[in-house]
Structures are given as C-alpha cells and as structure tokens.
Design a protein around this motif. Sequence first.
Motif, PDB file in Angstrom:
ATOM      1  N   PRO A 110       4.966  11.429  -1.280  1.00 38.66           N
ATOM      2  CA  PRO A 110       3.893  10.683  -0.615  1.00 38.66           C
ATOM      3  C   PRO A 110       3.698   9.329  -1.293  1.00 38.66           C
ATOM      4  O   PRO A 110       4.110   9.127  -2.436  1.00 38.66           O
ATOM      5  CB  PRO A 110       2.673  11.575  -0.835  1.00 38.66           C
ATOM      6  CG  PRO A 110       2.962  12.270  -2.130  1.00 38.66           C
ATOM      7  CD  PRO A 110       4.462  12.493  -2.134  1.00 38.66           C
ATOM      8  N   GLY A 111       3.051   8.434  -0.574  1.00 38.53           N
ATOM      9  CA  GLY A 111       2.662   7.171  -1.180  1.00 38.53           C
ATOM     10  C   GLY A 111       1.436   7.381  -2.052  1.00 38.53           C
ATOM     11  O   GLY A 111       0.649   8.296  -1.821  1.00 38.53           O
ATOM     12  N   LEU A 171       9.080   4.938   3.782  1.00 36.02           N
ATOM     13  CA  LEU A 171       8.344   5.268   4.997  1.00 36.02           C
ATOM     14  C   LEU A 171       7.178   4.306   5.166  1.00 36.02           C
ATOM     15  O   LEU A 171       6.421   4.063   4.227  1.00 36.02           O
ATOM     16  CB  LEU A 171       7.862   6.717   4.930  1.00 36.02           C
ATOM     17  CG  LEU A 171       8.956   7.751   4.641  1.00 36.02           C
ATOM     18  CD1 LEU A 171       8.352   9.113   4.409  1.00 36.02           C
ATOM     19  CD2 LEU A 171       9.984   7.771   5.750  1.00 36.02           C
ATOM     20  N   SER A 172       7.021   3.766   6.377  1.00 39.69           N
ATOM     21  CA  SER A 172       5.985   2.762   6.600  1.00 39.69           C
ATOM     22  C   SER A 172       4.592   3.371   6.698  1.00 39.69           C
ATOM     23  O   SER A 172       3.654   2.880   6.101  1.00 39.69           O
ATOM     24  CB  SER A 172       6.307   1.933   7.840  1.00 39.69           C
ATOM     25  OG  SER A 172       6.442   2.781   8.952  1.00 39.69           O
ATOM     26  N   ALA A 197       0.838  -1.204   0.000  1.00 40.50           N
ATOM     27  CA  ALA A 197       0.000   0.000   0.000  1.00 40.50           C
ATOM     28  C   ALA A 197       0.870   1.251   0.000  1.00 40.50           C
ATOM     29  O   ALA A 197       1.964   1.266   0.559  1.00 40.50           O
ATOM     30  CB  ALA A 197      -0.895  -0.007   1.227  1.00 40.50           C
ATOM     31  N   ASP A 198       0.387   2.270  -0.652  1.00 39.68           N
ATOM     32  CA  ASP A 198       0.976   3.605  -0.601  1.00 39.68           C
ATOM     33  C   ASP A 198       2.453   3.662  -0.979  1.00 39.68           C
ATOM     34  O   ASP A 198       3.267   4.225  -0.277  1.00 39.68           O
ATOM     35  CB  ASP A 198       0.750   4.219   0.783  1.00 39.68           C
ATOM     36  CG  ASP A 198      -0.721   4.408   1.085  1.00 39.68           C
ATOM     37  OD1 ASP A 198      -1.503   4.556   0.122  1.00 39.68           O
ATOM     38  OD2 ASP A 198      -1.100   4.383   2.263  1.00 39.68           O
ATOM     39  N   ARG A 199       2.769   3.084  -2.125  1.00 39.40           N
ATOM     40  CA  ARG A 199       4.119   3.191  -2.667  1.00 39.40           C
ATOM     41  C   ARG A 199       4.267   4.542  -3.353  1.00 39.40           C
ATOM     42  O   ARG A 199       3.346   5.020  -3.996  1.00 39.40           O
ATOM     43  CB  ARG A 199       4.375   2.085  -3.680  1.00 39.40           C
ATOM     44  CG  ARG A 199       4.442   0.721  -3.064  1.00 39.40           C
ATOM     45  CD  ARG A 199       4.556  -0.365  -4.094  1.00 39.40           C
ATOM     46  NE  ARG A 199       5.266   0.090  -5.282  1.00 39.40           N
ATOM     47  CZ  ARG A 199       5.447  -0.652  -6.352  1.00 39.40           C
ATOM     48  NH1 ARG A 199       4.958  -1.859  -6.397  1.00 39.40           N
ATOM     49  NH2 ARG A 199       6.098  -0.195  -7.395  1.00 39.40           N
ATOM     50  N   PRO A 200       5.457   5.163  -3.270  1.00 39.19           N
ATOM     51  CA  PRO A 200       5.673   6.426  -3.981  1.00 39.19           C
ATOM     52  C   PRO A 200       5.828   6.177  -5.477  1.00 39.19           C
ATOM     53  O   PRO A 200       6.083   5.050  -5.911  1.00 39.19           O
ATOM     54  CB  PRO A 200       6.972   6.954  -3.370  1.00 39.19           C
ATOM     55  CG  PRO A 200       7.639   5.769  -2.783  1.00 39.19           C
ATOM     56  CD  PRO A 200       6.587   4.761  -2.455  1.00 39.19           C
ATOM     57  N   ASP A 201       5.700   7.234  -6.265  1.00 35.54           N
ATOM     58  CA  ASP A 201       5.867   7.144  -7.707  1.00 35.54           C
ATOM     59  C   ASP A 201       7.355   7.042  -8.027  1.00 35.54           C
ATOM     60  O   ASP A 201       8.123   7.963  -7.735  1.00 35.54           O
ATOM     61  CB  ASP A 201       5.258   8.369  -8.382  1.00 35.54           C
ATOM     62  CG  ASP A 201       5.454   8.329  -9.882  1.00 35.54           C
ATOM     63  OD1 ASP A 201       4.940   7.391 -10.510  1.00 35.54           O
ATOM     64  OD2 ASP A 201       6.134   9.226 -10.404  1.00 35.54           O
ATOM     65  N   SER A 202       7.766   5.942  -8.636  1.00 38.43           N
ATOM     66  CA  SER A 202       9.191   5.720  -8.884  1.00 38.43           C
ATOM     67  C   SER A 202       9.754   6.656  -9.952  1.00 38.43           C
ATOM     68  O   SER A 202      10.913   7.059  -9.870  1.00 38.43           O
ATOM     69  CB  SER A 202       9.452   4.263  -9.256  1.00 38.43           C
ATOM     70  OG  SER A 202       8.756   3.930 -10.428  1.00 38.43           O
ATOM     71  N   ASP A 203       8.961   7.016 -10.959  1.00 38.48           N
ATOM     72  CA  ASP A 203       9.452   7.937 -11.993  1.00 38.48           C
ATOM     73  C   ASP A 203       9.783   9.306 -11.402  1.00 38.48           C
ATOM     74  O   ASP A 203      10.815   9.902 -11.715  1.00 38.48           O
ATOM     75  CB  ASP A 203       8.420   8.106 -13.110  1.00 38.48           C
ATOM     76  CG  ASP A 203       8.243   6.841 -13.944  1.00 38.48           C
ATOM     77  OD1 ASP A 203       9.174   6.003 -13.970  1.00 38.48           O
ATOM     78  OD2 ASP A 203       7.176   6.690 -14.554  1.00 38.48           O
ATOM     79  N   THR A 204       8.917   9.796 -10.533  1.00 40.53           N
ATOM     80  CA  THR A 204       9.167  11.085  -9.887  1.00 40.53           C
ATOM     81  C   THR A 204      10.383  10.990  -8.976  1.00 40.53           C
ATOM     82  O   THR A 204      11.228  11.892  -8.952  1.00 40.53           O
ATOM     83  CB  THR A 204       7.926  11.549  -9.101  1.00 40.53           C
ATOM     84  OG1 THR A 204       6.813  11.622  -9.996  1.00 40.53           O
ATOM     85  CG2 THR A 204       8.152  12.915  -8.465  1.00 40.53           C
ATOM     86  N   ALA A 205      10.492   9.887  -8.232  1.00 41.48           N
ATOM     87  CA  ALA A 205      11.644   9.697  -7.350  1.00 41.48           C
ATOM     88  C   ALA A 205      12.939   9.673  -8.150  1.00 41.48           C
ATOM     89  O   ALA A 205      13.939  10.292  -7.754  1.00 41.48           O
ATOM     90  CB  ALA A 205      11.486   8.409  -6.549  1.00 41.48           C
TER      91      ALA A 205
END
Length: 158
Positions: free
Chosen positions: A147-148, A81-82, A45-53
């Motif tokens: 954010p996730g 972040l959990s 749940a709530d993974r960040p956007d990898s392209d933006t990262a």
Amino acid sequence: MPEATGPAAAGPGAWRVRLPHTTAAVPMARAMIRTAFTDLDPGAADRPDSDTAELLTAELVANAVEHTGGAGPIELVVELLSAPGGCQIEVHDSQPALPGELVRPGPGAEADPWQEHGRGLLLIRALSSDCGHRPTAHGKAVWFTLPGIPAQRRRPTP
C-alpha cells in the motif's frame, strides 16, 4: 548487464527488467527498486515503503534463482499504482511449478527459527497487502502489492 525498459516503454509508472539467472540478480533487483522509487516525486501522495519493497523483491528474486534450476531469464516488473497509491511487483521465471505456501501456509508449516531458509514467503505474506502467483505463457509470475503510505506518516528523506 540487465536489459531494462523505463516508464515510457512499459507504461506510465512501470518498469520491466530482465535479470541474469544468478545470485547477482538479487542486488540488481534491489537497485532497480531503489531507482524506481527514486524516480518518484518526493512529494507524491501515498508512496509505498521502499525498504519493504526492496526486501520482498530480494526474497522473490532469490527464490526464483534458487528454485528454478537455471532455466531461462528472470524478469522483474515494477508497477506504481496511481490510486490509491502503492505498488505491485512481480518476478517472472520460466518454471510453471507454483511456489509453495505463498498465499497461506499448510498445517504445521511454521518456519524453523534455526534454519537459514524458509522465511521468505512468510515475510511476503506478513509484510505485503496482497500476494499470489499466476501462470504465464512462459512459466509463472509471483507477485506482491504494497500500500501507499500517506506523506504525513512517512519518515523524512535525507
């Protein structure tokens, strides 16, 4: 070859890697972000956007390479972040001089659309949920958080 530590050595959900102080550090950092995000459970749940990262990390590493005069290594720290999800990414360098205009631009500090440089910090401010810098024992760390994204709003993975 960068020296890396995985989640067990840097804490659960954290990666730390030393990068060379050359332009080769930028694609290495992008690859590190891809690897860190690939290690995540696809159903988490709530993974960040990898392209933006990847984009924002590349900007920070490129700035560290360009503006710190070749002194000392660059270190990339990725922390997942959990709760509530998302990530924080830091780039450490050996120069104590703070980056200009990261938190808020000064008066009349618009990026010139015709110039090759000058948009990196603007992107970081615009696309991250928070960003900043802090002094460290050996220089400074410049960081951002993302954010996730809830699973139902993520695009499908191939």
